[in-house]
Enzyme design. Sequence first.
Site, PDB file in Angstrom:
ATOM      1  CB  SER A  73      -0.943   0.015   1.203  1.00 44.42           C
ATOM      2  OG  SER A  73      -0.210   0.124   2.417  1.00 44.42           O
ATOM      3  CE  LYS A 113      -2.845   2.285   4.880  1.00 41.42           C
ATOM      4  NZ  LYS A 113      -2.765   1.437   3.665  1.00 41.42           N
TER       5      LYS A 113
END
Length: 298
Positions: A83, A153
Site C-alpha cells: 500500500s 500510511k
Amino acid sequence: MAVGARSGHDEPEDRPERDESPAGGAVPPEGEDGTPDDDDGGRPARRQRSFWLELPLLVGIALVLALLIKTFLVQAFSIPSDSMQNTLQRGDRVLVDKLTPWFGAEPERGEVVVFHDPGGWLEDTVTPEPNAVQKFLSFIGLMPSSEEKDLIKRVVAVGGDTVECKENGPVTVNGKSLDEKSFIFPGNTPCNDKPFGPIKVPDGRIFVMGDHRQNSLDSRYHQELPGQGTVSTDEVVGRAVGIAWPLDRWATLPVPDTFDQPGLNAAAAMAPAALGVAGALPLVLWRRRRLTAGRTTG
C-alpha cells in the site's frame, strides 16, 4: 693502608643478589612459594573474572537497553503490504521515532506514520502465529509485535484541515492542490478509485492515505466509522524516519515539498483575514461613536 680498609670506589664485600627478567627489568618480589605477595593489608590480590561468568550480565544489560530503546526511542517495523509503494516495498524494515511523541509532538502533513488499528480497518486480516524466535525479536523491538495490528500510511491532513479529492482531480487541503508526483505510485491517480470529501478533520485526528492509491484501504475507505475514517493521534506509534533493511534500500523518509507550500496551513490561510478584521475594528468603533455623538447633540 690498614687491613680491611677500602676506598670509596670499591664494591661492598656482600652484594645482594638480583633477579633480572630477560628484558633486564627487575622481577617483582615473590613469596617463598613463588606466588605474588599479598596486597597491602594482608588481602589477597583480586583475580580477574572469567569471560563466561560476565557474559550473562552483558546479555542482561543489552536486553534492558534494547527494551528501553524499543519503548521510548526507536522501534523497527516490517512492511507487510504494497500500500505504500514505491516509497516502501513489502518486506522493508523501517525505523520509527517513538521519542518525539513523548514530548507532545503531533503528526504533521506529509509524514509517514505507523499507527494502531483504530478499529475495523484490519478486522478481516489474518495474522500468522509467530514462532519462538519471532516472539523474542518482537519482545526486544527488532520485529513488530504480532499481537498488535499496526498500519503505515502518509499523513495528508491534520486536525482543523479540510481535505477533498474529486474524480480526475488532485487531492486538495484547505483549497490547495497537492503535487504528489514525487511519491505516488507510477500510473496511479490521486483518488479515481475512491473520490471523497470535503471532509473536515477533527482536532486531535489525522487523515491518512497510502502512496499506492489504487492498492490502499486508507481513510477514504472507512468514512462510515467514527471520525469519517480519520485516525486519532493517540493511536499513532511514531513517525517512520528511514528504511534500515535491506541495506540496498537504505534511505530516509523526508516530507515532500508539496506539503510545505505557502497557504496550506488552515490557520495561516486565515491569518490575513483575521488581521484585517482586527485592524478595521477600532476604525469602525471610532466612526460609530462619532455618528452617535452627532445625533445626540443634534
